[in-house]
Write a protein that holds these residues in place. Structure first.
Motif, mmCIF file in Angstrom:
data_model
loop_
_atom_site.group_PDB
_atom_site.id
_atom_site.type_symbol
_atom_site.label_atom_id
_atom_site.label_comp_id
_atom_site.label_asym_id
_atom_site.label_seq_id
_atom_site.Cartn_x
_atom_site.Cartn_y
_atom_site.Cartn_z
ATOM 1 N N SER A 153 18.904 1.803 29.396
ATOM 2 C CA SER A 153 20.000 1.499 28.479
ATOM 3 C C SER A 153 19.784 0.165 27.765
ATOM 4 O O SER A 153 20.120 0.009 26.588
ATOM 5 N N LYS A 194 22.565 2.122 20.539
ATOM 6 C CA LYS A 194 23.639 3.083 20.772
ATOM 7 C C LYS A 194 23.507 4.332 19.907
ATOM 8 O O LYS A 194 23.777 5.445 20.353
ATOM 9 N N SER A 239 21.134 6.877 21.589
ATOM 10 C CA SER A 239 21.172 6.967 23.049
ATOM 11 C C SER A 239 20.967 8.397 23.532
ATOM 12 O O SER A 239 20.316 8.638 24.554
ATOM 13 N N SER A 257 26.062 4.909 28.731
ATOM 14 C CA SER A 257 25.339 3.880 27.990
ATOM 15 C C SER A 257 26.142 3.410 26.784
ATOM 16 O O SER A 257 26.167 2.221 26.453
ATOM 17 N N LYS A 309 26.889 -1.902 33.512
ATOM 18 C CA LYS A 309 26.292 -0.581 33.305
ATOM 19 C C LYS A 309 25.816 0.041 34.611
ATOM 20 O O LYS A 309 26.053 1.218 34.872
#
Length: 392
Positions: free
Chosen positions: A124, A129, A132, A322, A330
Motif C-alpha cells: 500500500s 490510490k 490500487s 488501502s 493500515k
C-alpha cells in the motif's frame, strides 16, 4: 497502466509471492486427500484443521499489524513470517498422523498471520490510490501464477510416480526449493518504507472509517457461509474425478485466478470496488452450485468459476482498505479485517465438515450458493455506503 510502470518494490513483492505460492500450492491440493486417504481423517476433522489454521492466521495478523504500526517498519516482520512459513510447510514430508499435519498447517498459517498485514501495508505504501485495484490485482495475479506452477508440479509428480503415499511426500519435500527462492527475493530486492509510528498505546475502533467496517461486515458474513479450497478438492473426488487429476483441476482454479486478477482490479478502479465485489460473491455462488451437480463437468466448471472468485475476493478488500485506512493504521486495519474473516471462517469450515459427515456432500455447497446470492444483492444495493471509497 502498464506493468512496467509499477514500482520495483511492487514487482519484487509480486515475485516473492509467486515463489511462496509455488511452494504452498504444491502441498495444498494434496493435503486434504493425503489426510483422508493415508491418515484416515474424517471430513469433520479436516474442516476443523482448516478452520483452526484460518483462525490462527487471523489472530496473528491482528497482532502483527498493530505491532508493525507501533514499530514504524514493515519489512523485518514480513521477512520473519515468510521465513517461518517456507521452513514449516516441507515438514509435512515427516507427518505420520492427522495431528502432525494439523500442527504443520496451523504453524504455516500462523507464519502467514505474522507477515500478511505488514506486507499488505508495504504494498500500500508504494501504491497510488487511483490504481490500487490494479496493483493489488497484479499482486493477486502473481499469487495465482505461482499457485498454478505449484499445482502443475504436484500433478506432474503424481502423473510420473503414481498416486502412492511416497509420491505425496516427495511433493512435500520439493516444496522447500521455491520457498527458499522467495526468501532471497524478499531479503535482497525489497526496500522498507519507514514512517512515523502510531502514537496510541491501544487500538481505537473509531480511528478507522465507517466504510471500512461495512467491508468487514460483508466479508465476514460471506466467510461464515462459504468454504475454502479443501472442500472443493474433496468434492471433486466425491464427484468421480481421478486422484491424479485433482491437482490439474486445482491448476485450472489457479489459472483463472491469475488470468482474471488484473482485469478485475482494473474494472474495480473504473466501476467501483463494491460493485465488482458483489459480482465476485455471485461468481462463488454459481461455482458452488456447479459442484452440487455430482458430475465431473460440474467439478471443472466449479474450479474455473472459483478461480475467478479468488482473483477478486481478498484483492478487492485489500484495495478498499488501502483507499480508506490512514497510513499510520493500515496494518492495523488489515489485521482487524483478517481477524473478523478468520473467526467466521473457523465457524464455517467446522460447520461444513459436520454437515458433510451428517447430511451429505451437497448441503454445505447449497448453503454457500444461496447465501452468496443474497449477499451479492445486498452489497450491490448498499454500494453507496462505499461512495467515497471509489466511483460507483
Amino acid at each position: 497502466m502498464k506493468i512496467t510502470s509499477l514500482n520495483r518494490n511492487i514487482i519484487a513483492l509480486g515475485a516473492n509471492s509467486f515463489f511462496t505460492d509455488f511452494s504452498t500450492e504444491m502441498i495444498l491440493p494434496l493435503l486434504p486427500i493425503f489426510l483422508e486417504r493415508f491418515l484416515h481423517a474424517s471430513k469433520s476433522e479436516i474442516g476443523l484443521i482448516e478452520g483452526m489454521a484460518e483462525f490462527g492466521v487471523a489472530m496473528l495478523i491482528a497482532l502483527s499489524g498493530f505491532y508493525s504500526d507501533r514499530l514504524g517498519k514493515r519489512k523485518g516482520i514480513t521477512v520473519f513470517g515468510y521465513g517461518m512459513s517456507n521452513l514449516i510447510k516441507p515438514l509435512a514430508f515427516f507427518a505420520q498422523s492427522a495431528t502432525m499435519i494439523a500442527m504443520i498447517r496451523i504453524g504455516d498459517r500462523l507464519a502467514k498471520g505474522v507477515r500478511v498485514a505488514p506486507r499488505d501495508a508495504l504494498i500500500s505504501a508504494y501504491t497510488p490510490k487511483e490504481i490500487s485495484g490494479f496493483v493489488f490485482g497484479f499482486h493477486k495475479m502473481m499469487d495465482g501464477a505461482g499457485a498454478l506452477a505449484g499445482s502443475l508440479t504436484a500433478f506432474g509428480v503424481l502423473w510420473f510416480w503414481g498416486e502412492s503415499e511416497s509420491s505425496f511426500r516427495t511433493v512435500f519435500a520439493i516444496s522447500l526449493i521455491p520457498g527458499l527462492i522467495s526468501m532471497m527475493i524478499l531479503i535482497f530486492l525489497v526496500t522498507d518504507v519507514p514512517f512515523t509510528p502510531v502514537s496510541i498505546r491501544r487500538f481505537r475502533p473509531e480511528a478507522l472509517p465507517a466504510p471500512f467496517y461495512y467491508l468487514v461486515v460483508f466479508q465476514s458474513l460471506f466467510s461464515l457461509f462459504a468454504m475454502n479450497y479443501s472442500f472443493m478438492l474433496l468434492k471433486a473426488e466425491n464427484n468421480g474425478i481421478a486422484l491424479v487429476m485433482i491437482p490439474l483441476a486445482y491448476a485450472l482454479y489457479n489459472l483463472t485466478q491469475s488470468a482474471f486478477a488484473i482485469p478485475i482490479g482494473k474494472a474495480a478502479d473504473r466501476f467501483g470496488k463494491p460493485v465488482l465485489l458483489s459480482f465476485i460473491y455471485l461468481a462463488f455462488g454459481l461455482g458452488a452450485l456447479a459442484m452440487t451437480t455430482g458430475s465431473t463437468l460440474g467439478v471443472w466448471l466449479g474450479f474455473g468459476i472459483y478461480g475467478f472468485f479468488a482473483g477478486g475476493f481478498n484483492a478487492l478488500a485489500k484495495a478498499i482498505i488501502s483507499d480508506t485506512a490512514p497510513q499510520e493504521l493500515k496494518a492495523t486495519a488489515y489485521g482487524v479485517y483478517y481477524t473478523a474473516v478468520g473467526i467466521t471462517t473457523l465457524i464455517s469450515l467446522t460447520g461444513a465438515g459436520w454437515l458433510w459427515d451428517h447430511y451429505g456432500s451437497n448441503i454445505p455447497f447449497i448453503i454457500a450458493s444461496a447465501s452468496s446470492l443474497v449477499l451479492a444483492i445486498a452489497l450491490l444495493y448498499m454500494r453507496r455506503r462505499f461512495t467515497h471509497l471509489s466511483a460507483i
